[in-house]
Motif scaffolding. Structure first.
Motif, PDB file in Angstrom:
ATOM      1  N   LEU A 560       0.822  -1.215   0.000  1.00 58.29           N
ATOM      2  CA  LEU A 560       0.000   0.000   0.000  1.00 58.29           C
ATOM      3  C   LEU A 560       0.855   1.264   0.000  1.00 58.29           C
ATOM      4  O   LEU A 560       0.333   2.370   0.137  1.00 58.29           O
ATOM      5  CB  LEU A 560      -0.916  -0.003   1.226  1.00 58.29           C
ATOM      6  N   ASN A 561       2.199   1.101  -0.130  1.00 58.10           N
ATOM      7  CA  ASN A 561       3.149   2.220  -0.101  1.00 58.10           C
ATOM      8  C   ASN A 561       3.114   2.976   1.220  1.00 58.10           C
ATOM      9  O   ASN A 561       3.371   4.179   1.270  1.00 58.10           O
ATOM     10  CB  ASN A 561       2.894   3.190  -1.261  1.00 58.10           C
ATOM     11  N   GLY A 562       2.754   2.261   2.288  1.00 62.08           N
ATOM     12  CA  GLY A 562       2.649   2.904   3.594  1.00 62.08           C
ATOM     13  C   GLY A 562       3.847   2.628   4.483  1.00 62.08           C
ATOM     14  O   GLY A 562       4.832   1.999   4.083  1.00 62.08           O
ATOM     15  N   GLU A 563       3.745   3.101   5.728  1.00 66.23           N
ATOM     16  CA  GLU A 563       4.807   2.919   6.719  1.00 66.23           C
ATOM     17  C   GLU A 563       4.180   2.494   8.035  1.00 66.23           C
ATOM     18  O   GLU A 563       3.027   2.829   8.325  1.00 66.23           O
ATOM     19  CB  GLU A 563       5.596   4.217   6.924  1.00 66.23           C
ATOM     20  N   VAL A 564       4.945   1.752   8.839  1.00 64.14           N
ATOM     21  CA  VAL A 564       4.452   1.328  10.144  1.00 64.14           C
ATOM     22  C   VAL A 564       5.536   1.568  11.188  1.00 64.14           C
ATOM     23  O   VAL A 564       6.712   1.340  10.939  1.00 64.14           O
ATOM     24  CB  VAL A 564       4.018  -0.165  10.139  1.00 64.14           C
ATOM     25  N   GLU A 565       5.107   2.046  12.357  1.00 65.46           N
ATOM     26  CA  GLU A 565       6.025   2.275  13.481  1.00 65.46           C
ATOM     27  C   GLU A 565       5.445   1.566  14.706  1.00 65.46           C
ATOM     28  O   GLU A 565       4.225   1.563  14.913  1.00 65.46           O
ATOM     29  CB  GLU A 565       6.165   3.778  13.754  1.00 65.46           C
ATOM     30  N   VAL A 566       6.308   0.949  15.502  1.00 68.05           N
ATOM     31  CA  VAL A 566       5.855   0.201  16.673  1.00 68.05           C
ATOM     32  C   VAL A 566       6.532   0.755  17.928  1.00 68.05           C
ATOM     33  O   VAL A 566       7.751   0.910  17.960  1.00 68.05           O
ATOM     34  CB  VAL A 566       6.184  -1.304  16.542  1.00 68.05           C
ATOM     35  N   LYS A 567       5.713   1.045  18.920  1.00 65.50           N
ATOM     36  CA  LYS A 567       6.226   1.436  20.236  1.00 65.50           C
ATOM     37  C   LYS A 567       5.639   0.486  21.267  1.00 65.50           C
ATOM     38  O   LYS A 567       4.439   0.218  21.258  1.00 65.50           O
ATOM     39  CB  LYS A 567       5.845   2.883  20.571  1.00 65.50           C
ATOM     40  N   SER A 568       6.500  -0.034  22.138  1.00 63.15           N
ATOM     41  CA  SER A 568       6.033  -1.022  23.107  1.00 63.15           C
ATOM     42  C   SER A 568       6.860  -0.959  24.377  1.00 63.15           C
ATOM     43  O   SER A 568       8.028  -0.562  24.351  1.00 63.15           O
ATOM     44  CB  SER A 568       6.112  -2.433  22.502  1.00 63.15           C
ATOM     45  N   GLU A 569       6.223  -1.364  25.469  1.00 66.71           N
ATOM     46  CA  GLU A 569       6.924  -1.452  26.748  1.00 66.71           C
ATOM     47  C   GLU A 569       6.500  -2.744  27.435  1.00 66.71           C
ATOM     48  O   GLU A 569       5.305  -3.045  27.526  1.00 66.71           O
ATOM     49  CB  GLU A 569       6.594  -0.240  27.621  1.00 66.71           C
ATOM     50  N   LEU A 570       7.496  -3.493  27.868  1.00 61.94           N
ATOM     51  CA  LEU A 570       7.237  -4.787  28.463  1.00 61.94           C
ATOM     52  C   LEU A 570       6.304  -4.664  29.671  1.00 61.94           C
ATOM     53  O   LEU A 570       6.544  -3.866  30.575  1.00 61.94           O
ATOM     54  CB  LEU A 570       8.565  -5.432  28.895  1.00 61.94           C
ATOM     55  N   GLY A 571       5.217  -5.439  29.656  1.00 62.98           N
ATOM     56  CA  GLY A 571       4.274  -5.426  30.764  1.00 62.98           C
ATOM     57  C   GLY A 571       3.272  -4.294  30.733  1.00 62.98           C
ATOM     58  O   GLY A 571       2.395  -4.205  31.604  1.00 62.98           O
ATOM     59  N   LYS A 572       3.346  -3.427  29.705  1.00 58.80           N
ATOM     60  CA  LYS A 572       2.428  -2.273  29.661  1.00 58.80           C
ATOM     61  C   LYS A 572       1.600  -2.186  28.381  1.00 58.80           C
ATOM     62  O   LYS A 572       0.513  -1.623  28.397  1.00 58.80           O
ATOM     63  CB  LYS A 572       3.219  -0.978  29.857  1.00 58.80           C
ATOM     64  N   GLY A 573       2.115  -2.711  27.283  1.00 57.30           N
ATOM     65  CA  GLY A 573       1.315  -2.677  26.065  1.00 57.30           C
ATOM     66  C   GLY A 573       2.085  -2.216  24.845  1.00 57.30           C
ATOM     67  O   GLY A 573       3.273  -1.898  24.924  1.00 57.30           O
ATOM     68  N   THR A 574       1.363  -2.165  23.714  1.00 53.13           N
ATOM     69  CA  THR A 574       1.986  -1.898  22.416  1.00 53.13           C
ATOM     70  C   THR A 574       1.095  -0.984  21.583  1.00 53.13           C
ATOM     71  O   THR A 574      -0.135  -1.064  21.659  1.00 53.13           O
ATOM     72  CB  THR A 574       2.211  -3.224  21.652  1.00 53.13           C
ATOM     73  N   THR A 575       1.729  -0.122  20.777  1.00 51.34           N
ATOM     74  CA  THR A 575       1.000   0.720  19.828  1.00 51.34           C
ATOM     75  C   THR A 575       1.605   0.562  18.436  1.00 51.34           C
ATOM     76  O   THR A 575       2.816   0.709  18.255  1.00 51.34           O
ATOM     77  CB  THR A 575       1.062   2.199  20.225  1.00 51.34           C
ATOM     78  N   PHE A 576       0.761   0.223  17.448  1.00 51.47           N
ATOM     79  CA  PHE A 576       1.144   0.215  16.040  1.00 51.47           C
ATOM     80  C   PHE A 576       0.600   1.493  15.401  1.00 51.47           C
ATOM     81  O   PHE A 576      -0.611   1.757  15.483  1.00 51.47           O
ATOM     82  CB  PHE A 576       0.551  -1.000  15.320  1.00 51.47           C
ATOM     83  N   SER A 577       1.483   2.269  14.789  1.00 57.01           N
ATOM     84  CA  SER A 577       1.069   3.494  14.091  1.00 57.01           C
ATOM     85  C   SER A 577       1.345   3.317  12.603  1.00 57.01           C
ATOM     86  O   SER A 577       2.503   3.165  12.192  1.00 57.01           O
ATOM     87  CB  SER A 577       1.835   4.705  14.629  1.00 57.01           C
ATOM     88  N   ILE A 578       0.268   3.348  11.800  1.00 62.30           N
ATOM     89  CA  ILE A 578       0.382   3.079  10.365  1.00 62.30           C
ATOM     90  C   ILE A 578      -0.024   4.325   9.588  1.00 62.30           C
ATOM     91  O   ILE A 578      -1.035   4.962   9.904  1.00 62.30           O
ATOM     92  CB  ILE A 578      -0.508   1.892   9.966  1.00 62.30           C
ATOM     93  N   SER A 579       0.779   4.663   8.577  1.00 65.47           N
ATOM     94  CA  SER A 579       0.486   5.807   7.720  1.00 65.47           C
ATOM     95  C   SER A 579       0.357   5.319   6.280  1.00 65.47           C
ATOM     96  O   SER A 579       1.274   4.686   5.756  1.00 65.47           O
ATOM     97  CB  SER A 579       1.617   6.842   7.826  1.00 65.47           C
ATOM     98  N   LEU A 580      -0.820   5.592   5.654  1.00 64.29           N
ATOM     99  CA  LEU A 580      -1.072   5.175   4.274  1.00 64.29           C
ATOM    100  C   LEU A 580      -1.310   6.400   3.403  1.00 64.29           C
ATOM    101  O   LEU A 580      -2.152   7.238   3.745  1.00 64.29           O
ATOM    102  CB  LEU A 580      -2.292   4.252   4.200  1.00 64.29           C
ATOM    103  N   PRO A 581      -0.610   6.527   2.280  1.00 69.68           N
ATOM    104  CA  PRO A 581      -0.857   7.671   1.392  1.00 69.68           C
ATOM    105  C   PRO A 581      -2.197   7.529   0.682  1.00 69.68           C
ATOM    106  O   PRO A 581      -2.589   6.420   0.312  1.00 69.68           O
ATOM    107  CB  PRO A 581       0.309   7.597   0.410  1.00 69.68           C
ATOM    108  N   LYS A 582      -2.892   8.626   0.489  1.00 71.00           N
ATOM    109  CA  LYS A 582      -4.183   8.572  -0.213  1.00 71.00           C
ATOM    110  C   LYS A 582      -3.945   8.460  -1.715  1.00 71.00           C
ATOM    111  O   LYS A 582      -3.076   9.114  -2.250  1.00 71.00           O
ATOM    112  CB  LYS A 582      -5.002   9.828   0.087  1.00 71.00           C
TER     113      LYS A 582
END
Length: 582
Positions: A560-582
């Motif tokens: 999809l020509n997009g990008e993904v970034e992952v931030k996580s902390e052990l025992g606390k959770g995870t966030t996936f941030s995805i950016s897709l061009p229109k």
């Protein structure tokens, strides 16, 4: 009268030259001579000679299987060579590190070091060392299961050996090449080549190399059912390996002698030999011999009617081989750029400009390979699962049913992996069919599809989708992204000490669609985050999975020509941030 530094330097180089010559039949003396050279070099404070002495010592310790000591010495030598600007010295030390890596279980990194060495030796027209590196690269290709490339590089090693006018170098490649011919059913060619190797080894007095050649002939005699000859070759090879301190060679002989005794129906001796192979491989991290020994021990237990023990060995074989194959499969993929680099060394400047096309072609070939294999295996796997279902209707014995349950579990796991590979490769072969995306519907449909997961009822879903979004894309790719985000959030939820949730938001920002998926699950450390998109990597082996989901997610986002970034902390959770061009 004092000895001049130049004369002492000459003595160091003479000692090292003699040590290198003796490595083929007297490693103990080689080590003693190199240690003497190192001591003299340190007294002189001659950094160049210290580096050369350390590099040779690391080589000799690698040969006898002192891998950690060998790598440490080689790295110390590289630091010195970098200071003195000795490119060949750096290549020599890297070759030793590569040997220590691929002789245990780190084939990918070993191959990387070998390609670096080959570059340097080719620049220097150093055919002696080119032959050594090419032979080692062929061994790594064999570990990867790529016999075609292995044959090609072994033949290149033989040609380099001829240019160096060295019979030993040529025969070093004869041994494994004979083994490949044997696997292909070319028994006559295999025997002729291994006999030629034995003759070369005897002519050059390469005792250590002779052991590997005798081992190779023992394998041929096993196939031709000349069992007494095979046993004699394996025993002689073992004796030499033991005297020379060659650990990998010794483990290989233990395993093959165990296999031979099974064919001879000498089961007690076979079991004793394979248990020794297993213990020796555990001690020295020789993982390939380890899981192969378990398979043969399973065969022995089955022949004796001890099905409980047979199941134990079979399960150990499956677990260990699964680990090896998954790691190797991932490493083959990681190594494609390295392999391309090796191929590019053989090309002229014009072909260098086509680098990007070559890499893309390799990726397409790899996708095509996975698609064909996965597609071809689906039918047989489905049949096996159906037969297992029918068998469970007929069988009443509890032990047999337990075996069938274990069988079903492994068949289902293999089927899931094949489904993942098919989904992955379809991304490369499906043509674009864009349509307007209803994010909210896709998300809720995906949530509903995972009601069967264990944690589902305990997870709170928080969905926030901007209703004004207008976005066209391939529906299957967006669905794949959402499915994997939601599935991972449910599977890795922490249910024991908090209220688990999965929060998904989809927003529009100028010319981009921003997707954020956050959970308060088990989380990951940074080292794990860096590996999660690798094919077959699993965050937690206690939680069922194939290690394909996030790799597929990444491929879909790339499509999809997009990008993904992952931030996580052990025992606390995870966030996936995805950016897709229109």
């Amino acid at each position: 009268m004092e000895t001049s530094p130049s004369l002492t330097n000459t003595k160091v180089l003479d000692l090292l030259e003699e040590a290198y010559k003796k490595r083929i039949n007297d490693l103990k003396t080689s080590i003693q001579l190199a240690e003497e050279a190192l001591q003299i070099s340190k007294e002189l404070e001659d950094m160049a000679c210290i580096g050369k002495s350390l590099s040779q010592l690391s080589l000799f310790h690698m040969i006898i299987g002192d891998f950690d000591l060998s790598i440490n010495m080689a790295k110390e030598a590289i630091e010195i060579f970098e200071q003195t600007g000795d490119d060949k010295g750096i290549a020599d030390a890297k070759y030793t590190i590569a040997g220590a890596l691929y002789k245990t279980d780190n084939y990918n990194l070993g191959l990387t070091y070998l390609v670096d060495c080959l570059k340097t030796y080719q620049k220097l027209d150093d055919f002696h060392n080119q032959a050594r590196v090419e032979k080692s690269m062929g061994t790594v290709y064999e570990f990867f299961g790529d016999e075609e490339s292995a044959i090609k590089i072994y033949r290149a090693s033989i040609e380099s050996g001829k240019k160096a006018d060295d019979l030993n170098l040529q025969s070093n490649a004869f041994n494994p090449l004979s083994g490949i011919y044997l696997n292909q059913g070319k028994i006559k060619e295999a025997l002729e080549l291994i006999e030629k190797s034995i003759a070369y080894k005897k002519e050059s007095n390469d005792v250590r190399g002779l052991a590997f050649a005798l081992y190779g002939r023992g394998k041929v005699y096993t196939v031709t059912r000349e069992f007494e000859k095979a046993e004699a070759d394996f025993l002689e090879a073992e004796k030499i390996h033991r005297e020379m301190g060659e650990k990998l060679g010794l483990a290989m002989c233990y395993h093959k002698r165990g296999a031979l005794y099974i064919k001879m129906n000498r089961l007690d001796e076979a079991e004793e030999m394979l248990v020794e192979a297993l213990q020796y491989s555990n001690k020295n991290r020789i993982i390939l011999i380890k899981f192969r020994a378990n398979l043969l021990l399973h065969e022995i237990a089955k022949k004796r009617g001890n099905y409980e023990l047979a199941l134990k060995y079979l399960q150990q074989y499956i677990d260990e081989k699964e680990s090896v194959i998954n790691d190797r499969t991932a490493k083959v993929i990681e190594s494609y750029d390295v392999i391309n680099e090796m191929h590019r060394l053989e090309q002229d400047a014009r072909v260098q400009k086509e680098k990007a096309d070559l890499i893309e072609k390799k990726k397409i070939e790899l996708d095509s390979f996975f698609y064909r294999i996965s597609h071809d295996l689906k039918g047989p796997i489905t049949s096996l699962m159906s037969l297992n279902y029918v068998a469970k209707l007929e069988v009443k014995d509890e032990t047999a049913l337990r075996f069938l349950d274990d069988y079903e579990k492994q068949a289902n796991r293999l089927n899931t992996i094949l489904d993942g590979l098919l989904n992955l490769t379809k991304m490369s072969f499906n043509e674009d069919s864009k349509q307007e995306i209803d994010f909210e519907k896709i998300i809720y449909d995906c949530i509903s599809s995972y009601k069967f997961l264990a944690n589902y009822d305990q997870v709170e879903f928080k969905i926030d989708v901007d209703p004004s979004i207008k976005f066209e894309a391939e529906w299957a790719l967006i669905n794949t992204v959402m499915q994997n985000l939601i599935e991972n959030g449910i599977k890795y939820a922490r249910t024991e000490d908090n209220q688990p949730f999965i929060s998904i938001s989809v927003k529009q920002k100028t010319d981009k669609i921003l997707i954020d998926a956050t959970d308060n699950g088990i989380g990951m450390d940074q080292e794990t985050v860096e590996k999660i998109f690798t094919m077959f990597f699993r965050v937690n082996r206690k939680i069922e999975g194939t290690g394909l989901g996030l790799h597929i997610l990444k491929r879909a986002i790339e499509r999809l020509n997009g990008e993904v970034e992952v931030k996580s902390e052990l025992g606390k959770g995870t966030t996936f941030s995805i950016s897709l061009p229109k």
